[in-house]
Design a protein around this motif. Sequence first.
Motif, mmCIF file in Angstrom:
data_model
loop_
_atom_site.group_PDB
_atom_site.id
_atom_site.type_symbol
_atom_site.label_atom_id
_atom_site.label_comp_id
_atom_site.label_asym_id
_atom_site.label_seq_id
_atom_site.Cartn_x
_atom_site.Cartn_y
_atom_site.Cartn_z
ATOM 1 N N GLN A 1 -4.898 -4.402 -0.730
ATOM 2 C CA GLN A 1 -5.190 -3.248 -0.032
ATOM 3 C C GLN A 1 -6.059 -2.115 -0.396
ATOM 4 O O GLN A 1 -6.868 -1.238 0.130
ATOM 5 C CB GLN A 1 -3.828 -2.791 0.722
ATOM 6 C CG GLN A 1 -2.789 -3.557 1.574
ATOM 7 C CD GLN A 1 -3.819 -4.385 2.633
ATOM 8 O OE1 GLN A 1 -4.871 -3.692 3.212
ATOM 9 N NE2 GLN A 1 -3.433 -5.464 3.288
ATOM 10 N N CYS B 1 0.680 -1.167 0.008
ATOM 11 C CA CYS B 1 0.168 0.047 -0.001
ATOM 12 C C CYS B 1 0.805 1.313 0.049
ATOM 13 O O CYS B 1 1.853 1.247 0.642
ATOM 14 C CB CYS B 1 -0.929 -0.021 1.212
ATOM 15 S SG CYS B 1 -2.070 1.329 1.242
ATOM 16 N N PHE C 1 -0.258 5.568 3.235
ATOM 17 C CA PHE C 1 0.068 6.120 4.467
ATOM 18 C C PHE C 1 -1.005 7.065 5.288
ATOM 19 O O PHE C 1 -0.870 8.101 5.508
ATOM 20 C CB PHE C 1 1.310 6.821 4.306
ATOM 21 C CG PHE C 1 2.664 6.041 3.876
ATOM 22 C CD1 PHE C 1 3.354 5.485 4.848
ATOM 23 C CD2 PHE C 1 2.897 5.829 2.642
ATOM 24 C CE1 PHE C 1 4.411 4.852 4.718
ATOM 25 C CE2 PHE C 1 4.077 4.930 2.302
ATOM 26 C CZ PHE C 1 4.965 4.622 3.473
HETATM 27 FE FE1 SF4 Z 1 -3.526 1.473 3.126
HETATM 28 FE FE2 SF4 Z 1 -5.590 0.793 3.926
HETATM 29 FE FE3 SF4 Z 1 -3.788 1.317 5.723
HETATM 30 FE FE4 SF4 Z 1 -4.802 3.322 4.269
HETATM 31 S S1 SF4 Z 1 -5.885 2.018 5.801
HETATM 32 S S2 SF4 Z 1 -2.599 2.779 4.851
HETATM 33 S S3 SF4 Z 1 -5.232 2.346 2.345
HETATM 34 S S4 SF4 Z 1 -3.852 -0.448 4.211
#
Ligand code: SF4
Length: 475
Positions: free
Chosen positions: A237, A193, A196
């Motif tokens: 993700q 991902c 961040f």
């Molecule tokens: Fe990535 Fe989802 Fe974590 Fe945001 S919530 S950093 S989109 S894995």
Amino acid sequence: MSALKYEIARDLARTHTQTEYTELSRALLAERYPLRQPKAFVHTYGCQGNVADSERIKGMLSAMGYAFTETSEEADLVLFNTCAVREHAEDRVFGNVGALKPLKAEKKDMIIALCGCMMQQPHVAERIKQSYPFVNLVFGTFAIHRVPELMYRVLRGGKRVFEIAETQEAAPEGLPVKRDSLFKAWLPIMYGCNNFCSYCVVPYVRGRERSRAPEAVLAEAKEIIAGGAKEITLLGQNVNSYGKNAEHGVNFPKLMKMINDLPGDFRIRFMTSHPKDCTKELLDTMAACEKADRHLHLPFQSGNDRVLKEMNRGYTRKAYLELIRYARRVMPDLSITSDIIVGFPGETYEEFRDTVSLIEEVKFTSLFTFIYSPRVGTRAAAMPDPVPYSEKSRWFSELLKVQEGIAAERCAHMLGNTYEVLVENETKEGCGMLTGRTGGNINIDFPGDKLLIGTFCRVKVTGAKNWLLTGELSD
Ligand code: SF4
Ligand code: 5AD
């Protein structure tokens, strides 16, 4: 010196391919367990991404000669694939690893291995090294494709093995897969991902986004369909950034359409979609794909613009609501679910109420709701967080109550309607009751024969008690 011991001695001076390590491990296991097949217990914590990784790990273990069990007591290898997303998940892992100590004292030969997101964090690996001396193997998410080599190093004996590589390679291909279900398949399309979000540890433990080639995804989809899959869930993700910057030009909607066009009787699901990258093209494509479920999991996390900004989410409440409006316009029967964080650092009660009002406005099918949990190394972990946990718990209960009311209302509306469900299993209570899931990701329990598991059935809803639906087979 036996041929095997000679091979091991020679190995110290050179490296092998993973296929060679599989064979070497197989030979060592045959020597260790001459009269029976060794057994592995692979336990998975966390999200479907981890479930899919575990299916690959099991594929590699199976190639080495392992059979599988569901208890640590029966196992020669216990492997926990861990999750780091919240503190609670980590505490459970530490507790469960600690509980293995007496078993290991009894069964000296037993191998204990830990892998996954939690282990990719150096401070966790260090804690295991110092405080859990009976753990034999620890490896992070970047080393999954090297399971044969790591297992071989453990089986060969000697030092404990810690492999927390800092560099990630391209998405690994060609790994064997041992799927938990033949009719419900997980299909990873990307790893990592880049977003961040300020509260989230995932970018640190899963690295940067790496999309699989469309050919690799399609080949696996075909194999899954040939194996009898009725439901394929595309995993990442942030699936909406699939193929970004790649030369092949296949973005997520195009990939979905390509899978939709494969012949077969199956449904397509996907998770997770990030609102900032959820395009009209994706929603239009979903609407046009007859195999795409009418279900969208679109986490909004907070209904307040200041909090969204602090979370680094990249969209506003208004933009999110516009997306929902458009999605419902092109798919009127769409079921929408979401993730929410309550008690982000600095969130006030008034700001939290904006989340509640968004829930009331959208009327989600269901919600995954979490109280904020500070994660080492994330930006939010350094923010002032004055609201006590007990207060956040009260907000959390308030939100759940609102959602329960919405879910009960939705269930009551479903009464008398007939839905196509994929029959998943028997209910926990048994008594001839099965449970099936609609295309909107809603469970309905109904009486029926176990032989129906893994097939599509039409079920009429005859009972709605709060958010629990019961029904009967209809033709
Ligand atoms: Fe990535 Fe989802 Fe974590 Fe945001 S919530 S950093 S989109 S894995
Ligand atoms: N605290 C609480 N919830 C979190 N999530 C991710 N990180 C945290 C955290 N630090 C939630 C988000 C995400 C889901 C998978 O887990 O809601 O969408």
